[in-house]
Scaffold this active site. Structure first.
Site, PDB file in Angstrom:
ATOM      1  N   TYR A  57       0.845  -1.194   0.000  1.00  0.00           N
ATOM      2  CA  TYR A  57       0.000   0.000   0.000  1.00  0.00           C
ATOM      3  C   TYR A  57       0.883   1.248   0.000  1.00  0.00           C
ATOM      4  O   TYR A  57       1.598   1.528   0.965  1.00  0.00           O
ATOM      5  CB  TYR A  57      -0.922   0.041   1.223  1.00  0.00           C
ATOM      6  CG  TYR A  57      -1.916  -1.088   1.324  1.00  0.00           C
ATOM      7  CD1 TYR A  57      -2.231  -1.890   0.230  1.00  0.00           C
ATOM      8  CD2 TYR A  57      -2.553  -1.361   2.529  1.00  0.00           C
ATOM      9  CE1 TYR A  57      -3.144  -2.927   0.337  1.00  0.00           C
ATOM     10  CE2 TYR A  57      -3.477  -2.389   2.648  1.00  0.00           C
ATOM     11  CZ  TYR A  57      -3.761  -3.176   1.544  1.00  0.00           C
ATOM     12  OH  TYR A  57      -4.667  -4.205   1.661  1.00  0.00           O
ATOM     13  N   GLY A 207     -18.286  -2.431  -0.314  1.00  0.00           N
ATOM     14  CA  GLY A 207     -18.201  -2.492  -1.771  1.00  0.00           C
ATOM     15  C   GLY A 207     -17.400  -1.349  -2.361  1.00  0.00           C
ATOM     16  O   GLY A 207     -17.773  -0.766  -3.374  1.00  0.00           O
TER      17      GLY A 207
END
Length: 330
Positions: A57, A207
């Site tokens: 990341y 989501g």
């Protein structure tokens, strides 16, 4: 504030909701480090003590950011990080590596960036299909023996891969995407985790913002969601029925769509008989407040029926590369 901790697996006690650190780096557009740190501090103040990151990341910058949180509050945090993926996940240019030498090198680099001498939960981020999983997990087990890692985890593994890994060393948690619009793990991975006593960490429970009603029609340049089929223009339009259903349930129960989506994940864990800790990510402190409040939300039978049914209406795969997620290898 204190949230009652849960035993995720293998004796690893964490807060019932975690914080997904990936959102604090530039995967969904730009991110200000000072604002990100303030959001992390706020989450910890609320009792969200389980913080998730990975070496890939921001090419290590996410771990360096979280090191600023750990510098003064290490004893309050259960820190999870990952190894096994290199390259640029934002653009989809990535590769996987799981050989023993790589495992050993990655933990030392992560510990340095995090500014700590031990990681509470160390995940294999993705399976290297060129390397036997026994070799990778065997090297991870050596890190536990050396005191560099407390517990082991696996991300996006199949049920078979989980069994093989668990035979080498106890696995505390499996991390995979699990939400109203991503339920493929329920076929094999979830039942196997429940059988073996392995906890489940649900990433992207909202989501990637879509289930929370976030506007995604005009994603900024560089936003990682451009690489996901579900965010193609046609699929977004088709998937609006999912958002509409979540919003309708939220309106009837007088809660927010994000709280409905998180409450659904908790309910799925109860139905499956295993501990589930979702790790929503956000850059804004007020969103942390909203997410934590989902712990008190109860979905009635009508809500569950509506949400369960709409899962079948989802358009688009959850990954452009089928092998990148567990269902593509089952």
């Amino acid at each position: 504030m204190s949230l009652k901790s849960i035993d995720l697996g293998d004796g690893l006690h964490v807060s019932p909701q975690g914080f997904g650190g990936m959102a604090l780096t530039a995967v969904y557009g730009g991110a200000d480090p000072d604002t990100a740190l303030a959001t992390l501090e706020h989450a910890l103040d609320l009792g969200v003590t389980f913080v998730d990151t990975a070496d890939v990341y921001g090419n290590g910058t996410n771990e360096e950011l979280i090191a600023r949180l750990l510098a003064g509050r290490r004893d309050e945090v259960q820190i999870a990080t990952k190894f096994g993926v290199s390259g640029n996940i934002r653009t989809g240019e990535k590769e996987v590596r799981g050989d023993a030498a790589y495992v050993r090198a990655c933990i030392d680099a992560s510990l340095t960036r995090l500014g700590t001498d031990v990681v509470d939960l160390y995940y294999m981020h993705r399976i290297d299909t060129r390397v036997e999983i026994e070799e990778t997990v065997g090297a991870m087990a050596e890190l536990v023996a050396a005191g560099k890692v407390r517990h082991l985890g696996l991300s996006e593994v199949t049920a078979t891969e989980l069994r093989r890994a668990h035979a080498v060393h106890p696995i505390a948690a499996v991390q995979s995407e699990w939400s109203i619009w991503s339920r493929d793990v329920e076929a094999h991975v979830v039942p196997t985790a429940a059988e073996l006593g392995v906890g489940f960490v649900a990433y992207s429970p909202l989501g990637r913002g879509f289930l929370a009603g976030a506007a995604t029609a005009d994603l900024p340049a560089g936003d990682m969601r451009h690489t996901f089929p579900r965010f193609d223009a046609d699929n977004q339009q088709a998937n609006q029925v999912v958002v509409d259903t979540v919003r309708a349930v939220a309106a009837r129960l007088d809660v927010t769509p994000a709280q409905v989506a998180l409450a659904w994940v908790y309910e799925q864990g109860r139905r499956a008989g295993l501990p589930v800790v979702p790790i929503p990510g956000t850059r804004r402190a007020q969103r942390v407040d909203e997410n934590v409040a989902a712990l008190a939300v109860s979905l009635d039978a009508e809500a569950l029926a509506a949400l369960d049914a709409v899962s079948d209406a989802v358009a688009g795969a959850r990954s452009a590369d089928p092998t990148w997620v567990s269902s593509g290898r089952e």
